[in-house]
Design a protein around this motif. Structure first.
Motif, PDB file in Angstrom:
ATOM      1  N   UNK A  80       0.861  -1.186   0.000  1.00 23.56           N
ATOM      2  CA  UNK A  80       0.000   0.000   0.000  1.00 23.56           C
ATOM      3  C   UNK A  80       0.895   1.234   0.000  1.00 23.56           C
ATOM      4  N   UNK A  81       0.958   1.882  -1.149  1.00 26.71           N
ATOM      5  CA  UNK A  81       1.732   3.122  -1.286  1.00 26.71           C
ATOM      6  C   UNK A  81       0.731   4.240  -1.593  1.00 26.71           C
ATOM      7  N   UNK A  82       0.221   4.922  -0.547  1.00 34.61           N
ATOM      8  CA  UNK A  82      -0.852   5.914  -0.727  1.00 34.61           C
ATOM      9  C   UNK A  82      -0.327   7.312  -1.016  1.00 34.61           C
ATOM     10  N   UNK A 118       7.447  -8.466  -8.498  1.00 35.53           N
ATOM     11  CA  UNK A 118       6.174  -9.182  -8.437  1.00 35.53           C
ATOM     12  C   UNK A 118       5.309  -8.513  -7.385  1.00 35.53           C
ATOM     13  N   UNK A 119       4.113  -8.104  -7.785  1.00 35.81           N
ATOM     14  CA  UNK A 119       3.122  -7.573  -6.845  1.00 35.81           C
ATOM     15  C   UNK A 119       1.993  -8.590  -6.750  1.00 35.81           C
ATOM     16  N   UNK A 120       1.623  -8.972  -5.539  1.00 39.43           N
ATOM     17  CA  UNK A 120       0.454  -9.831  -5.351  1.00 39.43           C
ATOM     18  C   UNK A 120      -0.590  -9.059  -4.557  1.00 39.43           C
ATOM     19  N   UNK A 121      -1.861  -9.293  -4.889  1.00 45.39           N
ATOM     20  CA  UNK A 121      -2.911  -8.480  -4.277  1.00 45.39           C
ATOM     21  C   UNK A 121      -4.252  -9.198  -4.318  1.00 45.39           C
ATOM     22  N   UNK A 150      -5.017   1.532  -5.803  1.00 45.31           N
ATOM     23  CA  UNK A 150      -3.671   1.906  -5.376  1.00 45.31           C
ATOM     24  C   UNK A 150      -2.647   0.850  -5.786  1.00 45.31           C
ATOM     25  N   UNK A 151      -3.070  -0.407  -5.868  1.00 43.21           N
ATOM     26  CA  UNK A 151      -2.184  -1.448  -6.400  1.00 43.21           C
ATOM     27  C   UNK A 151      -1.874  -1.165  -7.863  1.00 43.21           C
ATOM     28  N   UNK A 152      -2.913  -0.823  -8.631  1.00 43.89           N
ATOM     29  CA  UNK A 152      -2.709  -0.470 -10.040  1.00 43.89           C
ATOM     30  C   UNK A 152      -1.795   0.746 -10.164  1.00 43.89           C
ATOM     31  N   UNK A 153      -1.968   1.721  -9.283  1.00 43.26           N
ATOM     32  CA  UNK A 153      -1.142   2.933  -9.333  1.00 43.26           C
ATOM     33  C   UNK A 153       0.325   2.615  -9.072  1.00 43.26           C
ATOM     34  N   UNK A 154       0.596   1.731  -8.096  1.00 44.97           N
ATOM     35  CA  UNK A 154       1.975   1.351  -7.808  1.00 44.97           C
ATOM     36  C   UNK A 154       2.579   0.600  -8.990  1.00 44.97           C
ATOM     37  N   UNK A 155       1.826  -0.338  -9.547  1.00 48.64           N
ATOM     38  CA  UNK A 155       2.321  -1.078 -10.715  1.00 48.64           C
ATOM     39  C   UNK A 155       2.614  -0.118 -11.868  1.00 48.64           C
ATOM     40  N   UNK A 156       1.722   0.841 -12.079  1.00 49.47           N
ATOM     41  CA  UNK A 156       1.920   1.816 -13.142  1.00 49.47           C
ATOM     42  C   UNK A 156       3.171   2.663 -12.923  1.00 49.47           C
ATOM     43  N   UNK A 157       3.393   3.076 -11.682  1.00 51.62           N
ATOM     44  CA  UNK A 157       4.599   3.836 -11.352  1.00 51.62           C
ATOM     45  C   UNK A 157       5.853   3.025 -11.672  1.00 51.62           C
ATOM     46  N   UNK A 209       1.986  -8.670 -11.990  1.00 52.83           N
ATOM     47  CA  UNK A 209       0.970  -8.497 -10.959  1.00 52.83           C
ATOM     48  C   UNK A 209       0.108  -9.747 -10.904  1.00 52.83           C
ATOM     49  N   UNK A 210      -0.022 -10.301  -9.706  1.00 48.21           N
ATOM     50  CA  UNK A 210      -0.865 -11.488  -9.507  1.00 48.21           C
ATOM     51  C   UNK A 210      -2.036 -11.101  -8.604  1.00 48.21           C
ATOM     52  N   UNK A 211      -3.245 -11.329  -9.090  1.00 46.71           N
ATOM     53  CA  UNK A 211      -4.457 -11.034  -8.326  1.00 46.71           C
ATOM     54  C   UNK A 211      -5.123 -12.325  -7.876  1.00 46.71           C
TER      55      UNK A 211
END
Length: 198
Positions: free
Chosen positions: A127-129, A144-147, A158-165, A175-177
């Motif tokens: 969580x990077x707000x 790798x981001x898992x969520x 916010x997960x999408x925003x971090x991945x986009x950054x 990204x694994x959902x």
């Protein structure tokens, strides 16, 4: 700043695997998991040195998703120094970081500060707000981001925003959902295994 940490000494030249627990966790939360994922690795698991009503964390917050940014900056620098020392002691072939929730947040913050410290990042329910500053050093880093799609603590936007950054910085991002919430699903474990094999 000195962290209480659990360490497993690996074979010479093996990777260094750093693990970071979630709020209320300990250095034991992912230590054995890392040993199983990469047998023979050096494994270091620092315990968060901030107490939130008795629960260990890596930095302070004033509410759910509301970070003390000055404290985050201070403790990100301290953790970067800790990782630098661990790398000097182990001289690893590569460095891997795995963090869950608050642990993922400190790992991400360190990478945004000094992108050269950790080669492969596994961020479980980060969580990077806030809007991070550009970090060109992230180019080529594997992430790798898992969520969870229904995570009440880490909203999907916010997960999408971090991945986009991270993608904008040139990182190699997966990204694994899963369909659940903030808990770790078995599919995440499989995603981590696949990420480390690749």
């Amino acid at each position: 700043m000195t962290y209480h940490a659990k360490r497993t000494t690996g074979t010479a030249g093996a990777p260094l695997f750093l693990t970071f627990h979630g709020t209320g966790g300990t250095e034991d939360q992912f230590h054995d998991f890392a040993e199983q994922l990469i047998p023979g690795a050096h494994v270091t698991s620092p315990r968060g040195d901030v107490s939130e009503h008795g629960a260990a964390r890596y930095f302070r917050r004033t509410g759910e998703g509301v970070y003390d940014m000055d404290d985050l900056a201070l403790r990100s620098r301290a953790m970067a120094d800790f990782i630098t020392t661990e790398k000097a002691a182990t001289k690893p072939a590569r460095t891997i970081g795995l963090g869950y929730s608050n642990g993922a947040n400190i790992l991400a913050a360190v990478a945004m500060l000094d992108a050269g410290l950790v080669d492969d990042l596994i961020l479980m329910h980060p969580l990077i707000p806030f809007a991070p500053a550009p970090q060109p050093g992230l180019r080529g880093r594997r992430v790798l981001i898992t969520a969870g799609q229904n995570d009440p603590i880490c909203p999907p936007d916010l997960t999408h925003a971090l991945a986009g950054y991270l993608i904008a910085q040139g990182a190699d991002v997966q990204v694994h959902w899963h369909a659940g919430g903030h808990g770790i699903a078995q599919s995440e474990v499989a995603a981590v295994q696949d990420f480390l094999i690749a």
